[in-house]
Design a protein around this motif. Structure first.
Motif, PDB file in Angstrom:
ATOM      1  N   GLN A 186      -6.201   6.063  12.728  1.00  0.00           N
ATOM      2  CA  GLN A 186      -6.959   7.422  12.738  1.00  0.00           C
ATOM      3  C   GLN A 186      -7.197   7.393  11.106  1.00  0.00           C
ATOM      4  O   GLN A 186      -8.229   7.023  10.656  1.00  0.00           O
ATOM      5  N   GLU A 187      -6.594   8.215  10.253  1.00  0.00           N
ATOM      6  CA  GLU A 187      -7.130   8.449   8.758  1.00  0.00           C
ATOM      7  C   GLU A 187      -6.798   7.234   7.936  1.00  0.00           C
ATOM      8  O   GLU A 187      -6.497   7.106   6.895  1.00  0.00           O
ATOM      9  N   TRP A 243       2.041   9.446   4.781  1.00  0.00           N
ATOM     10  CA  TRP A 243       1.546   8.166   4.166  1.00  0.00           C
ATOM     11  C   TRP A 243       1.466   8.658   2.620  1.00  0.00           C
ATOM     12  O   TRP A 243       1.859   7.906   1.674  1.00  0.00           O
ATOM     13  N   VAL A 244       0.986   9.873   2.231  1.00  0.00           N
ATOM     14  CA  VAL A 244       0.947  10.359   0.831  1.00  0.00           C
ATOM     15  C   VAL A 244       2.504  10.229   0.117  1.00  0.00           C
ATOM     16  O   VAL A 244       2.489   9.835  -0.853  1.00  0.00           O
ATOM     17  N   ARG A 286      -2.140  14.949  13.273  1.00  0.00           N
ATOM     18  CA  ARG A 286      -2.996  14.041  12.230  1.00  0.00           C
ATOM     19  C   ARG A 286      -2.528  14.043  10.842  1.00  0.00           C
ATOM     20  O   ARG A 286      -2.443  13.305  10.151  1.00  0.00           O
ATOM     21  N   PHE A 314      -7.865   6.721   4.198  1.00  0.00           N
ATOM     22  CA  PHE A 314      -7.324   7.778   3.418  1.00  0.00           C
ATOM     23  C   PHE A 314      -5.727   6.976   3.191  1.00  0.00           C
ATOM     24  O   PHE A 314      -5.223   7.231   2.118  1.00  0.00           O
ATOM     25  N   GLN A 315      -5.182   6.547   4.113  1.00  0.00           N
ATOM     26  CA  GLN A 315      -3.821   6.176   4.313  1.00  0.00           C
ATOM     27  C   GLN A 315      -3.843   4.850   3.170  1.00  0.00           C
ATOM     28  O   GLN A 315      -2.960   4.849   2.506  1.00  0.00           O
ATOM     29  N   ALA A 340      -3.942   6.183  -0.410  1.00  0.00           N
ATOM     30  CA  ALA A 340      -2.999   6.632  -0.701  1.00  0.00           C
ATOM     31  C   ALA A 340      -1.877   5.585  -1.249  1.00  0.00           C
ATOM     32  O   ALA A 340      -1.031   5.563  -1.878  1.00  0.00           O
ATOM     33  N   ILE A 341      -1.423   4.787  -0.231  1.00  0.00           N
ATOM     34  CA  ILE A 341      -0.679   3.632  -0.455  1.00  0.00           C
ATOM     35  C   ILE A 341      -0.987   2.674  -1.424  1.00  0.00           C
ATOM     36  O   ILE A 341      -0.322   1.999  -2.183  1.00  0.00           O
ATOM     37  N   PHE A 350      -0.867  11.723   8.121  1.00  0.00           N
ATOM     38  CA  PHE A 350      -1.541  11.263   6.805  1.00  0.00           C
ATOM     39  C   PHE A 350      -0.629  11.526   5.659  1.00  0.00           C
ATOM     40  O   PHE A 350      -0.357  11.049   4.680  1.00  0.00           O
TER      41      PHE A 350
END
Lengths: 203, 104
Positions: B72-73, A28-29, A21, B76-77, B80-81, A25
């Motif tokens: 899921q995240e 994506w950063v 996970r 947060f994703q 970020a994007i 994530f």
């Protein structure tokens, strides 16, 4: 190489460990940073669009048929890559491998056409040193082409790992992330198609 | 679009409808942009506005139909994007504004 972590059976394999996970994530950063990288290159290109220093202009060079075929190759590869992820979710190893191979063949066709296009431009006297416009063009489109080429090598290595180890939490995560990367390259290409090729013909 | 946050609810069973719809939408958006830019003979400004809107739609198609952004995240994703897009717009729009209008 398994990570001794609790596997949650209620989520797809690639998310089933905390490790997986976090890596998704983190990717994506990374993509957030990639957007910024490409933004700087788009800026350079757009600012120097008409600074052709007496060399060929966008209207002289861009060939509608060529960049349209490139666009459809990449859009189709994004779709086949999505189907690969779908097969991954179904736990179908053969399907995953076949769709990844189709995806990278389409990607290779795209890169081949782009190399042809660049060679053609250079033969017409439009090199990276000819003008600010062409420097911006080759750096921006070339950076995207390098990303696609890297994606092809990456996808080949994922295919080898999936065929050796089957679908487990590690290979599922790797196949999923290379899929996200591939779709992201398609997003960047949509902007190249719009801001470079169509804009070059319109403005 | 209706995909929920637990990720495994619908996406790996049956026919991959969201992918097929996403693919068709991306083809339609691309052909529309080509048509507007090459055959419609609008003014340069309106052509640019229209094809940029189509490109932005295309991004949403990819993010939502293909890239599983909301899983899921998700929150947060998206953060970020979105920050990436914010910096991108600031860099592109700010630089063009300054360079084109001779404010430097």
């Amino acid at each position: 190489m398994s990570h001794a972590e609790a596997v949650d059976p209620n989520v797809p394999l690639e998310y089933s460990t905390e490790h997986g996970r976090l890596r998704i994530f983190g990717f994506w950063v990374f993509l957030g940073a990639e957007i910024v990288l490409f933004a700087t290159l788009f800026t350079t290109y757009l600012i120097y669009l008409h600074h052709t220093a007496g060399g060929p202009t966008a209207k002289d060079l861009f060939d509608v048929k060529g960049f349209t075929i490139e666009t459809f190759l990449l859009l189709t590869s994004s779709f086949t890559c999505g189907i690969a992820t779908h097969e991954l979710r179904r736990g179908n190893r053969g399907g995953l491998i076949v769709w990844l191979i189709i995806t990278l063949l389409l990607g290779a066709g795209f890169v081949g056409m782009e190399i042809n296009e660049f060679v053609d431009y250079v033969h017409q006297g439009a090199t990276i040193q000819t003008s600010a416009f062409l420097s911006g063009f080759f750096i921006l489109v070339g950076t995207h082409g390098c990303h696609v080429s890297l994606g092809i090598l990456w996808m080949i290595s994922v295919i080898i790992q999936v065929s050796k180890n089957g679908i487990n939490s590690t290979t599922a995560r790797k196949a999923f992330i290379v899929g996200i990367y591939w779709h992201f390259l398609d997003v960047v290409w949509v902007f190249i198609f719009t801001a470079v090729y169509l804009t070059g013909l319109v403005l | 679009m209706e995909k929920n946050q637990t990720a495994h609810s619908n996406s790996h069973h049956g026919f991959p409808w969201s992918h097929v719809i996403g693919f068709i939408l991306s083809l339609v958006l691309t052909v529309a942009a080509l048509w507007i830019a090459l055959s419609l003979n609008l003014s340069a400004t309106s052509t640019m506005v229209l094809i940029i809107i189509l490109a932005i739609f295309q991004v949403f198609v990819q993010l939502l139909m293909f890239m599983h952004l909301r899983e899921q995240e998700g929150a947060f994703q998206i953060t970020a994007i979105s920050f990436g897009f914010f910096v991108a717009i600031a860099v592109v729009a700010g630089s063009i504004w300054i360079m084109e209008y001779g404010l430097y």
